[in-house]
Scaffold this motif. Structure first.
Motif, PDB file in Angstrom:
ATOM      1  N   SER A   1       0.852  -1.190   0.000  1.00  8.91           N
ATOM      2  CA  SER A   1       0.000   0.000   0.000  1.00  8.91           C
ATOM      3  C   SER A   1       0.888   1.240   0.000  1.00  8.91           C
ATOM      4  O   SER A   1       2.092   1.165   0.241  1.00  8.91           O
ATOM      5  CB  SER A   1      -0.918   0.001   1.217  1.00  8.91           C
ATOM      6  N   ARG A   2       0.256   2.388  -0.264  1.00  6.56           N
ATOM      7  CA  ARG A   2       1.041   3.612  -0.405  1.00  6.56           C
ATOM      8  C   ARG A   2       1.811   4.014   0.861  1.00  6.56           C
ATOM      9  O   ARG A   2       2.999   4.326   0.764  1.00  6.56           O
ATOM     10  CB  ARG A   2       0.118   4.741  -0.858  1.00  6.56           C
TER      11      ARG A   2
ATOM     12  N   HIS B   1       4.352   0.038  -4.913  1.00  7.55           N
ATOM     13  CA  HIS B   1       3.140   0.778  -4.526  1.00  7.55           C
ATOM     14  C   HIS B   1       2.021   0.614  -5.571  1.00  7.55           C
ATOM     15  O   HIS B   1       2.155   1.039  -6.694  1.00  7.55           O
ATOM     16  CB  HIS B   1       3.557   2.245  -4.314  1.00  7.55           C
TER      17      HIS B   1
ATOM     18  N   GLY C   1      -0.380   4.740  -7.598  1.00  7.66           N
ATOM     19  CA  GLY C   1       0.757   3.848  -7.793  1.00  7.66           C
ATOM     20  C   GLY C   1       0.523   3.086  -9.076  1.00  7.66           C
ATOM     21  O   GLY C   1       0.012   3.638 -10.045  1.00  7.66           O
TER      22      GLY C   1
ATOM     23  N   GLY D   1      -3.196  -7.188   5.730  1.00  6.69           N
ATOM     24  CA  GLY D   1      -3.008  -6.022   6.596  1.00  6.69           C
ATOM     25  C   GLY D   1      -3.168  -4.718   5.842  1.00  6.69           C
ATOM     26  O   GLY D   1      -2.471  -3.744   6.088  1.00  6.69           O
TER      27      GLY D   1
ATOM     28  N   SER E   1      -6.224  -1.951   4.693  1.00  7.57           N
ATOM     29  CA  SER E   1      -7.606  -1.659   5.087  1.00  7.57           C
ATOM     30  C   SER E   1      -8.577  -1.658   3.909  1.00  7.57           C
ATOM     31  O   SER E   1      -9.752  -1.967   4.075  1.00  7.57           O
ATOM     32  CB  SER E   1      -7.674  -0.317   5.819  1.00  7.57           C
TER      33      SER E   1
ATOM     34  N   GLN F   1      -8.623   4.646  -2.535  1.00  9.63           N
ATOM     35  CA  GLN F   1      -7.501   4.879  -3.467  1.00  9.63           C
ATOM     36  C   GLN F   1      -6.686   3.612  -3.692  1.00  9.63           C
ATOM     37  O   GLN F   1      -6.047   3.454  -4.731  1.00  9.63           O
ATOM     38  CB  GLN F   1      -6.561   5.970  -2.950  1.00  9.63           C
TER      39      GLN F   1
ATOM     40  N   ILE G   1      -6.797 -10.699   4.079  1.00 12.54           N
ATOM     41  CA  ILE G   1      -6.473 -11.173   5.424  1.00 12.54           C
ATOM     42  C   ILE G   1      -6.352  -9.937   6.299  1.00 12.54           C
ATOM     43  O   ILE G   1      -5.483  -9.086   6.072  1.00 12.54           O
ATOM     44  CB  ILE G   1      -5.153 -11.981   5.432  1.00 12.54           C
TER      45      ILE G   1
ATOM     46  N   GLY H   1      -8.430 -12.388  11.011  1.00 13.65           N
ATOM     47  CA  GLY H   1      -7.483 -12.864  12.013  1.00 13.65           C
ATOM     48  C   GLY H   1      -6.189 -12.091  11.952  1.00 13.65           C
ATOM     49  O   GLY H   1      -5.971 -11.269  11.042  1.00 13.65           O
ATOM     50  N   ASP H   2      -5.336 -12.371  12.938  1.00 11.03           N
ATOM     51  CA  ASP H   2      -4.039 -11.710  13.008  1.00 11.03           C
ATOM     52  C   ASP H   2      -3.141 -12.267  11.903  1.00 11.03           C
ATOM     53  O   ASP H   2      -2.900 -13.475  11.849  1.00 11.03           O
ATOM     54  CB  ASP H   2      -3.424 -11.971  14.389  1.00 11.03           C
ATOM     55  N   LEU H   3      -2.652 -11.398  11.055  1.00 10.51           N
ATOM     56  CA  LEU H   3      -1.884 -11.878   9.905  1.00 10.51           C
ATOM     57  C   LEU H   3      -0.632 -12.648  10.324  1.00 10.51           C
ATOM     58  O   LEU H   3      -0.187 -13.546   9.609  1.00 10.51           O
ATOM     59  CB  LEU H   3      -1.517 -10.704   8.982  1.00 10.51           C
ATOM     60  N   PHE H   4      -0.090 -12.300  11.491  1.00  8.00           N
ATOM     61  CA  PHE H   4       1.119 -13.005  11.934  1.00  8.00           C
ATOM     62  C   PHE H   4       0.811 -14.448  12.326  1.00  8.00           C
ATOM     63  O   PHE H   4       1.694 -15.282  12.452  1.00  8.00           O
ATOM     64  CB  PHE H   4       1.793 -12.251  13.095  1.00  8.00           C
TER      65      PHE H   4
END
Ligand SMILES: Cc1cc2nc3c(=O)[nH]c(=O)nc-3n(C[C@H](O)[C@H](O)[C@H](O)COP(=O)(O)OP(=O)(O)OC[C@H]3O[C@@H](n4cnc5c(N)ncnc54)[C@H](O)[C@@H]3O)c2cc1C
Lengths: 317, 247
Positions: A229-230, A243, A248, A260, A262, A266, A280, A298-301
């Motif tokens: 993302s930017r 980007h 981009g 991760g 949002s 844009q 995710i 869920g948590d990406l990690f």
């Protein structure tokens, strides 16, 4: 009459997007009942094999100055007049876009850049192109004797429809260059983002640049190209050329993983033409889920390492 | 050194994109406008920096559009352009714009023309190439770096999967991409000074249009997301393979 396709070879190799424009030109020439001629700087079997994608005549020229769009415009324009071509097909990449504008003026032609489908030639000559960074599609009517079209990557599925054709040489020696090439640097190994079919993209949810190991690993398992993302590029976590989005690179791969990210308007603008989107995100309310085909909350990690394991199992099976 | 910067006006990035008159016209209702980001953030700023480093000449911002564009043009002046020109006509096609700019550039002793790599509304990326052909000069597109020494420019052009570094002699046309410069936010002094800088309005030259947009569509959105439990990544892989046929 004929359709002329400009097919650039890099180190005598062709990219998939170049096969796509040859096929596009071949299909269009059938539609118009004319011949598909390919002009290329490639040679040998590599160039002859463009016949597999429908080239009926292949003109080969030699040039040290493939970086100079002014010189190339003169070469293509000469081929157009020698062959009475009424349509010129280019790849919609950085070079193709520069050539499209120049050729439109040089040939006094109608032009559209970034066509996403074959023209409709039943009633006039109309071509679809994506607008507002993917938020809309426009139908362009081209009204001149000669038309110039640059074709967006991944707009046409590849199909082998012909066989190798012997090459005819085309003399481009009269056209010299005033731009000198100092150096070309290419990232070896990965498919460039605009041409990638599989893309793994990550955003601020990654928290820090040192966490990108799992993204690189996921991309490695898939054979995908990485994007971001930017804000991630702006803060220098990742290089600018990753980007994607409205300000981009606009892409339309077969598969886009958004990890991760949002899903700001844009960002979506540049990626929402991807065929399949997987999101995710730990926030079930993240706007990206509305633009996704598949989602994991869920948590990406936690999620990404699990996904990598499952993919490895799948690849091994 | 006289530098001309093409600036265009585009809908703000969060603007709702909708069409009216049976999908034949862009619905401008409620749409806010900005300067095209590639023009503002990179092309304009780099031109100003180059003029500053040479310490002579001027940066002229040029726009093709109606009087309502003056607000965007004043912003270019506030960021640091010395003067501006507006060609008083609707910018209906790339060739229309390119011909207006070329006509101005020919008459005004321009060394370099800068413009963004594309506009974020029509995404055409055509004006730069057209302009270069009309002026019969080199076109260095997707530039992420430019240095000028005397009469010679060294430019890094972004290509798919890499860069090409080239040298060319002025005059020339450069299209700007990310990396060429850092965005500048106009300060109060710039905004005050912009009010006194010249903004000349000139009539268009005639152009025969060869393309027209006959209709617009909004692509169909996704029909709904299929959620997969994080414990079950095998299922996601299966769906991507069997259902989406993406892997
Ligand atoms: C003129 C303009 C042009 C722009 N152009 C672009 C553009 O071209 N491309 C672009 O991308 N943006 C662009 N933007 C910025 C855009 O508005 C957003 O700010 C940006 O896309 C947000 O990036 P992000 O999703 O990475 O970060 P955020 O919006 O901060 O989102 C981070 C996401 O990660 C999730 N997350 C956090 N931690 C975890 C975790 N552990 N596990 C899972 N998920 C997690 C959060 O829930 C959140 O959804 C532009 C903005 C403007 C004003």
């Amino acid at each position: 009459m004929s359709v002329l396709v400009f097919a650039e070879a890099i180190k005598n190799q062709y990219k998939k997007s170049t096969f796509e424009v040859v096929l596009y030109g071949a299909r269009l020439s059938k539609q118009l009942g004319t011949e598909c001629i390919v002009l290329t700087n490639g040679n040998g079997d590599s160039a002859s094999n463009l016949g597999v994608y429908g080239a009926q005549k292949i003109l080969n020229f030699e040039s040290e100055n493939m970086h100079d769009n002014r010189m190339l415009t003169k070469v293509i324009s000469a081929a157009v007049s020698q062959n009475g071509s009424t349509v010129v097909i280019l790849s919609d990449n950085s070079k193709g876009k520069a050539l499209a504008g120049r050729l439109a003026i040089n040939l006094d032609a109608a032009v559209v850049s970034g066509a996403v489908a074959l023209p409709n030639t039943n009633d006039g000559f109309k071509v679809h192109k994506s607008l507002f960074s993917g938020k809309a599609v426009g139908s362009y009517s081209l009204n001149a004797d000669i038309k110039v079209i640059s074709v967006a990557g991944n707009s046409i599925g590849l199909e082998e429809i012909g066989q190798a054709v012997s090459l005819e040489s085309f003399d481009a020696s009269a056209h010299s260059s005033t731009v000198s090439l100092v150096e070309t640097k290419r990232v070896e190994g990965t498919v460039p983002l605009p041409e990638a079919e599989l893309v793994v993209s990550a955003g601020r949810g990654m928290k820090a640049p040192e966490n990108w190991g799992i993204i690189d690993e996921l991309a490695g398992v898939l054979g995908a190209t990485t994007a971001c993302s930017r804000p991630v590029a702006d803060t220098g976590w990742r290089p600018h050329h990753e980007h994607v989005g409205q300000t981009g690179i606009a892409i339309k791969p077969n598969l886009y993983f958004a990890i991760g990210i949002s899903g700001a308007i844009q960002h979506l603008a540049g990626v929402n033409n991807s065929k399949t989107i997987v999101v995710i995100n730990k926030d079930p309310e993240a706007p990206f889920f509305k633009a996704a085909d598949y989602g994991v909350v869920g948590d990406l990690f936690d999620v990404v390492p699990r996904l990598i394991e499952s993919l490895k199992k799948f690849k091994a099976s | 050194m006289n530098l001309l910067v093409c600036i265009s006006k585009t809908p703000e990035t969060t603007a709702k994109i909708a069409f009216k008159e049976n999908g034949t016209q862009f619905d401008t209702d409620g749409v806010q406008y900005i300067m095209n980001p590639y023009d503002e953030w990179y092309a304009l700023v780099r031109a100003i920096e180059l003029k500053e480093s040479v310490g002579a000449g001027k940066v002229i911002a040029i726009n093709v559009g109606p009087p309502s564009n003056d607000i965007v043009i004043r912003k270019a002046l506030a960021i640091g352009a010395d003067e501006a020109v507006r060609v008083d006509a609707e910018a209906n096609s790339a060739s229309f714009v390119a011909k207006q700019v070329a006509s101005y550039a020919k008459d005004n002793n321009i060394d370099m023309v800068f413009l963004g790599k594309e506009t974020i509304d029509y995404n055409g990326s055509l004006v730069g190439g057209m302009l270069s052909e009309l002026l019969d000069v080199p076109y260095l597109s997707y530039a992420s770096n430019i240095e000028v020494s005397g009469n010679e420019a060294t430019v890094t052009c972004e290509i798919e999967g890499g860069v090409e570094i080239v040298k060319a002699t002025l005059p020339l046309v450069v299209s700007a991409t990310k990396g060429l410069a850092e965005q500048r936010i106009p300060n109060m002094r710039g905004i005050m000074m912009a009010k006194r800088k010249p903004l000349n309005v000139i009539p268009p030259v005639g152009v025969e249009e060869k393309e027209a947009i006959v209709s617009y569509q909004i692509p169909e959105g996704k029909t709904g997301v299929k959620l997969v439990d994080l414990e079950n990544m095998d299922e996601l892989v299966r769906l991507l393979h069997e259902e989406a046929k993406a892997i």
